[in-house]
Design an enzyme around this catalytic site. Structure first.
Site, short mmCIF file in Angstrom:
data_model
loop_
_atom_site.label_atom_id
_atom_site.label_comp_id
_atom_site.label_asym_id
_atom_site.label_seq_id
_atom_site.Cartn_x
_atom_site.Cartn_y
_atom_site.Cartn_z
N GLN A 290 0.81 -1.21 0.00
CA GLN A 290 0.00 0.00 0.00
C GLN A 290 0.85 1.26 0.00
OE1 GLN A 290 -2.44 0.74 3.40
NE2 GLN A 290 -1.01 -0.16 4.86
N TRP A 306 -1.38 10.63 -0.45
CA TRP A 306 -2.53 10.41 -1.32
C TRP A 306 -2.33 11.14 -2.66
CZ3 TRP A 306 -7.09 11.06 2.66
CH2 TRP A 306 -7.02 10.02 3.59
N ASP A 414 -9.94 2.33 -1.19
CA ASP A 414 -10.28 2.75 0.17
C ASP A 414 -11.27 3.92 0.16
OD1 ASP A 414 -10.17 2.66 2.91
OD2 ASP A 414 -8.09 3.30 3.08
N GLU A 417 -16.92 7.07 1.91
CA GLU A 417 -18.10 7.28 2.75
C GLU A 417 -18.18 8.68 3.35
OE1 GLU A 417 -14.83 6.26 3.82
OE2 GLU A 417 -15.71 4.30 4.19
N ASP A 481 -11.63 -1.03 9.51
CA ASP A 481 -10.59 -1.00 10.52
C ASP A 481 -11.09 -1.47 11.88
OD1 ASP A 481 -9.19 0.17 8.46
OD2 ASP A 481 -9.49 2.21 9.18
N HIS A 557 -2.39 -7.17 7.48
CA HIS A 557 -2.20 -5.72 7.49
C HIS A 557 -1.27 -5.40 8.66
CE1 HIS A 557 -2.78 -1.47 7.17
NE2 HIS A 557 -3.87 -1.55 6.41
#
Length: 696
Positions: A290, A306, A414, A417, A481, A557
């Site tokens: 990632q 990002w 990812d 929301e 998470d 993870h």
């Protein structure tokens, strides 16, 4: 004056309007839906709500709504395919309409509208002893009966009721969450009576099951596009429901090969981990890197830059590393989300995607026409406006040109929301219609990027956010998470509840982070404060490894604070344990592929509740700490610390122990079984014993 009693035919259903002004729907002489005299079937209301956003969490403040108190039918029209009722809500100026259409022998579409107001409440009779399942990916309660549940995609929270952690997170960061918070809700429920109900709207809605005899659905809108699903079994209901929400596709064979290793740290660290795992004969499907975009330190630990392009400083020999892994049949996966940050201070930037999007007008704007900055942890980010067709295509091209082009065979898609309500969308549409829609559009964008690259059936993305129709777009879900703890509110137990609830909501392919994700320790504080500071322990990691070897995907993870968490290479014992269960996962590939086919063809979940598999056994209704892998395997994971045995329910039949092939005849009983670390409780139906692999 209301209409007289009517007995009407609607496909395979009968529709009755009774003398006491109630609606009944019957199938094969069984009442599958009815209104109640305890409150009006349809109510209209006028209300005003404000949605406050903070780090992806939403607080809904609403002034009291004034509701109508009368629902009278004044007329109807009927045909072979549909029935339309109309009536008033207390006056000739406040009217309602209900259109019923039989889709097939198991489904009815129910479109309800009111002439005035911006709220609609739909009431239906309920059964006091029924259980209510569904609502997407619910993480605390499998049975929603007796509760009121809002349907809104948002961050699930840190703690979610684990005290005093949740109080601290809510008080200081508004990030503790509540039991119903979830990234991926669905406006759908399945009753243990084998009747399901839901709607296709994206507006905010609230379902209320607190009254044991009445269920209400309140829509923050004036037209409810609902549906009713009936069946003789939970499987039949879910098959019908997934014709509405969509079915997830078969995943490529490479995901069954073994573990997907979540790694950060660069090329050398990946090569060392590969060597360590190979020395223990681990089965590896992929390395999920990632931090391919570069890493940064924030208030919660390690996060990413990002800006969706390869960081050649962190991975200077990316092509060589990828070639080495692919020569060993190991894939490389990466990461993306729909946020962008200004990467000027990062350095080594070829494309500053934030500046590109800003210049083109592709970012979400506030009501003043300015860029809307959304706080994440200790930094803000801009969200791409997916209501803008040009922005949508631009972000899709980023996936093609920056992820697929560098050889990623999959990625985490990812977030999605956090769309605020106080914004101005490019399309001019109401944000209240778009908030729950945004996760579905984000999934659709990823799926289209793969399809247009000619890689559908080979590339896999996994997402945590979603809404009712997300299964038709997603390739794979994960549960977001979890806290690195044992608790049901937010921990390993909540991961099991999430798998079960999502499976009953059309999310057939789901998984989670082995060991959990969230540490709540102060990064530079050496002591763990009880009740507040949580980090992954060795025992928790070992039990999580055992649990997830019997799910759809086996992925690790490192978590938000990798140095605080115990990792799979913590010591030789942990590494050997992980390697062994990667072999278990790999050995179950033939059976799991059958389940993936059932998911694609019928909408059936890979991980299933015991009630779903054994619906005639009433004892299974309330079991949420065991699960079935398909119909043939029962797993009872250890969900509490310092535990080496537990009570397990085995339905009637002959069961074979997964580890030593001993048989156990059950009459449908609870029994205590041993479960030392390394040998979780796993039973296989005797008729399917051939699926048990021969292990070392």
């Amino acid at each position: 004056m209301g209409i007289e009693a009517q007995h009407l035919k609607l496909g395979a259903f009968e529709v009755h309007w009774t003398t006491d002004q109630r609606l009944e729907i019957l199938k094969d002489q069984r009442t599958v839906w009815e209104s109640t005299n305890e409150q009006p079937m349809i109510r209209a209301g006028q209300g005003h709500a404000v949605f406050h956003e903070s780090r992806g969490f939403f607080q809904v403040d609403e002034k009291p709504t004034i509701w109508t108190e009368v629902c009278e039918a004044t007329g109807y029209e009927t045909s072979d395919e549909q029935i339309r009722f109309e009536g008033n809500l207390g006056s000739e100026h406040e009217t309602w309409q209900l259109l019923l259409r039989a889709v097939d022998s198991n489904r009815i579409e129910m479109t309800v509208s009111v002439s005035d107001g911006n709220r609609l409440r739909w009431g239906m009779s309920a059964t006091p002893n029924e259980r209510i399942f569904g609502f997407g990916q619910q993480l605390t309660h499998l049975n929603i009966k007796g509760r009121r549940i809002p349907v809104l995609s948002q961050e699930p929270g840190i703690g979610r009721g684990v005290q005093p952690l949740t109080w601290i997170m809510n008080t200081f960061f508004k990030a503790g969450g509540e039991w119903h918070n979830t990234n991926a809700p669905a406006a759908w429920f399945l009753s243990s009576t084998c009747v399901g109900f839901g709607h296709n709207n994206t507006e905010y809605s609230v379902f209320d099951f607190k009254d044991p005899r009445v269920t209400t659905c309140t829509l923050y809108g004036s037209e409810l596009k609902a549906f009713l699903v009936v069946g003789d079994t939970p499987q039949a209901c879910l098959e019908s429901y997934t014709l509405i929400c969509g079915r997830m596709p078969m995943l490529p064979d490479w995901v069954h090969k073994g573990a997907i290793l979540g790694m950060q740290g660069g090329t050398d660290k990946v090569r060392k981990m590969l060597s360590d795992l190979k020395s223990h004969n681990a089965e590896i499907a992929a390395f999920w890197l990632q931090d391919w975009v570069g890493a940064r330190t924030t208030s919660i630990g390690k996060q990413l830059w990002w800006n969706w392009e390869l960081d050649t400083d962190r991975y200077p020999d990316w092509s060589g590393l990828r070639a080495d892994l692919e020569s060993q049949d190991i894939s490389v996966m990466s990461y993306i989300n729909p946020f962008l940050v200004n990467a000027e201070e990062k350095g080594n930037v070829r494309r500053n995607l934030y500046l590109e999007a800003k210049e083109k007008g592709y970012l979400i704007q506030n009501l003043q026409g300015e860029e809307y900055a959304i706080m994440n942890t200790s930094f803000s980010a801009a969200l791409v406006d997916l209501s803008n067709p040009a922005a949508y295509e631009w972000l899709k091209a980023v996936i093609r040109d920056e992820l697929i082009a560098v050889g990623a065979r999959g990625w985490m898609a990812d977030f999605g929301e956090a769309l605020p309500f106080d914004i101005c969308l490019h399309s001019g549409e109401d944000p209240e219609l778009w908030h729950n829609r945004y996760p579905m559009e984000w999934m659709r964008l990823n799926r289209e990027a793969i399809r247009e690259a000619g890689r559908e059936g080979d590339i896999v993305f996994f997402n945590r956010c979603g809404f009712t129709h997300s299964p038709k777009y997603s390739t794979l879900f994960w549960m977001g998470d979890q806290l690195t703890h044992w608790r049901k509110e937010d921990g390993i137990y909540s991961a099991l509840v999430g798998l079960l609830s999502s499976g009953l909501s059309g999310i057939s392919l789901n998984h989670g982070d082995i060991g959990g994700y969230t540490a709540t320790t102060a990064p530079n504080f050496p002591v763990l404060i009880p009740g507040i500071a949580f980090a992954r322990s060795k025992e928790l990691l070992l039990r999580w490894i055992e649990f997830f070897a019997f799910t759809a995907i086996f992925r690790t993870h490192e978590g938000n604070q990798p140095t605080r968490h115990v990792q799979i290479d913590h010591d030789s014992e942990t590494l050997a344990h992980f390697a062994r269960f990667s072999r278990v996962f790999s050995a179950l590939a033939p059976y799991r592929k059958q389940l993936f086919h059932e998911a694609a063809a019928q909408g059936l979940p890979v991980v299933r509740s015991l009630w779903f598999v054994f619906p005639d056994d009433a004892e299974t209704l309330d079991i949420d700490d065991q699960f079935c892998l398909g119909n043939s395997i029962i797993v009872a994971p250890i969900l509490t610390p310092k535990t080496v045995q537990r009570r397990v329910y085995l339905p009637k039949g002959t069961w074979v122990d997964f580890w030593d092939f001993t048989e156990h005849d059950s009459t449908g009983e609870w029994q205590v079984f041993d479960a030392p670390i390394g040998r979780p409780i796993v039973w296989v139906q005797k008729s399917a014993r051939d699926i048990i692999p021969r292990l070392d």
